[in-house]
Scaffold this motif. Structure first.
Motif, PDB file in Angstrom:
ATOM      1  N   TRP A 110       5.658  -4.939   7.833  1.00 60.35           N
ATOM      2  CA  TRP A 110       6.490  -4.089   7.110  1.00 60.35           C
ATOM      3  C   TRP A 110       5.899  -3.775   5.451  1.00 60.35           C
ATOM      4  N   ILE A 129       8.549   0.919   5.045  1.00 64.22           N
ATOM      5  CA  ILE A 129       7.691   1.348   6.436  1.00 64.22           C
ATOM      6  C   ILE A 129       7.513   0.128   7.031  1.00 64.22           C
ATOM      7  N   ALA A 130       7.973   0.236   8.564  1.00 64.86           N
ATOM      8  CA  ALA A 130       7.391  -0.569   9.479  1.00 64.86           C
ATOM      9  C   ALA A 130       6.479  -0.157  10.689  1.00 64.86           C
ATOM     10  N   LEU A 131       5.245  -0.904  10.594  1.00 69.79           N
ATOM     11  CA  LEU A 131       3.974  -0.601  11.295  1.00 69.79           C
ATOM     12  C   LEU A 131       3.637  -1.396  12.479  1.00 69.79           C
ATOM     13  N   ASP A 132       3.615  -1.004  13.735  1.00 72.05           N
ATOM     14  CA  ASP A 132       3.219  -1.695  14.788  1.00 72.05           C
ATOM     15  C   ASP A 132       1.886  -1.964  14.843  1.00 72.05           C
ATOM     16  N   HIS A 163       4.513   3.800  13.297  1.00 74.57           N
ATOM     17  CA  HIS A 163       5.407   3.427  12.339  1.00 74.57           C
ATOM     18  C   HIS A 163       6.698   4.123  12.107  1.00 74.57           C
ATOM     19  N   GLU A 164       7.551   3.774  11.385  1.00 71.53           N
ATOM     20  CA  GLU A 164       8.879   4.151  11.022  1.00 71.53           C
ATOM     21  C   GLU A 164       9.062   4.005   9.812  1.00 71.53           C
ATOM     22  N   ARG A 219       5.744  -7.103  13.481  1.00 71.75           N
ATOM     23  CA  ARG A 219       5.099  -5.646  12.855  1.00 71.75           C
ATOM     24  C   ARG A 219       4.984  -5.931  11.353  1.00 71.75           C
ATOM     25  N   TYR A 279      -3.839  -8.274   6.946  1.00 72.04           N
ATOM     26  CA  TYR A 279      -3.723  -6.734   6.854  1.00 72.04           C
ATOM     27  C   TYR A 279      -3.663  -6.683   5.265  1.00 72.04           C
ATOM     28  N   MET A 313      -3.365   2.729   9.252  1.00 70.58           N
ATOM     29  CA  MET A 313      -2.745   3.849   8.674  1.00 70.58           C
ATOM     30  C   MET A 313      -3.459   4.300   7.240  1.00 70.58           C
TER      31      MET A 313
END
Length: 317
Positions: free
Chosen positions: A64, A74-77, A82-83, A62, A286, A47
């Motif tokens: 976060w 934000i939650a990122l798969d 993401h959302e 995910r 990550y 991202m």
């Protein structure tokens, strides 16, 4: 679309002792150099366009994290979707999760700890102001629901450096100080057996360990690892008991054992602020990072990047 890019990886080839895969399912020490050279030559940019990424947490498959600049959680798969889960107007704004999955957010601007209820409502979990009016920073929650939250102890940037401290917030929201005299406390983690709290002292160039007692109090302070010229920021623990720490100024993440033995160093092209490990049999590291010129210079230089890791995450967060 996630993009793979080449990254420099340095390995301490002297740290070899066992071969193959150990009982935790992670790669043995004498295979670590081969594995990292083979699979960590490329990082994946998952991202981009983040204002100020911080506080990554692996939760329910995910990643976060907080975008402090955009005031978003934000939650990122793993595929890059993401959302935005919630917005909190705070800087800093670190996060973690209670054992039942409810999100906790450190609202440093209002000197409080917020809790996200199942219906999405944000409520006050604890009032931190009676302990300190200075900025509140990182948080880690143990398996019993006790939250450890630290304050750096002075206004940053521009303030005269002063000792920071750590408080324990019980599941009922009761707050008590459990440690102090810390040189800019930053990232925190709890070992897999729940016995040790590790905190990065950025201005002390060390990781500091404490024994966690039955009541949540901490004792037996000691240097868990001296980080030399590095200033550790966000940290995480892996299944082999090693700690990864991020370093902003030196633009890298480093994996160390207790005692300070360096196992691996991953170089980035911008400041590394914090890191988190996935769980499972294909572990990933990550890293959230961005260009750094002070809080007023935040802009869309932030990224979440991913590297294959030699061992999955363990403990908390």
């Amino acid at each position: 679309m996630p993009v793979a890019r080449r990254s420099r990886v340095l390995i301490d080839l002297m740290n070899t002792s066992q071969s193959g895969t150990n009982s935790s399912g992670s790669v043995g020490s004498d295979r670590l150099d081969l594995v990292l050279q083979a699979v960590c030559l490329y990082m994946t940019v998952l991202m981009e366009g983040i204002s100020f990424g911080e506080s990554p947490r692996w939760h329910n498959g995910r990643l976060w994290f907080s975008d402090w600049g955009a005031h978003q959680v934000i939650a990122l798969d793993p595929e890059g979707g993401h959302e935005v889960v919630v917005s909190v107007p705070s800087f800093p704004m670190c996060i973690d999760f209670l054992p039942d999955g409810r999100l906790l957010v450190v609202d440093s601007a209002q000197r409080r700890l917020l809790r996200r209820e199942p219906d999405g409502a944000m409520v006050t979990h604890a009032d931190l102001a009676p302990i300190s009016e200075k900025p509140w920073n990182d948080i880690v929650v143990d398996a019993r629901g006790n939250a450890y939250v630290n304050t750096i102890g002075f206004d940053f940037p521009g303030g005269e450096p002063a000792p920071g401290s750590i408080v324990l917030v019980t599941p009922a929201g009761v707050v008590r100080r459990v440690a102090d005299d810390l040189a800019f406390p930053n990232g925190m983690a709890i070992t897999a057996d729940g016995s040790t709290l590790i905190v990065a002292e950025s201005h002390g160039s060390r990781l500091t360990g404490y024994d966690i007692g039955p009541d949540g109090d901490v004792a037996n302070r000691r240097t868990w690892a001296d980080t030399g010229d590095d200033h550790p920021d966000g940290i995480c623990v892996d299944a082999e008991g090693a700690v990864w720490y991020a370093d902003v100024a030196n633009r890298h993440c480093v994996r160390v054992r207790e005692g300070g033995e360096v196992l691996a160093t991953i170089e980035l092209d911008r400041g590394a602020f914090a890191c988190a490990l996935s769980r499972g049999d294909r572990p990933q590291l990550y890293v959230v990072g961005q260009e750094w010129g002070g809080p007023q210079s935040t802009g869309p230089t932030g990224q979440v990047v991913v590297f294959p890791a030699p061992a999955p995450g363990a403990g908390k967060p």
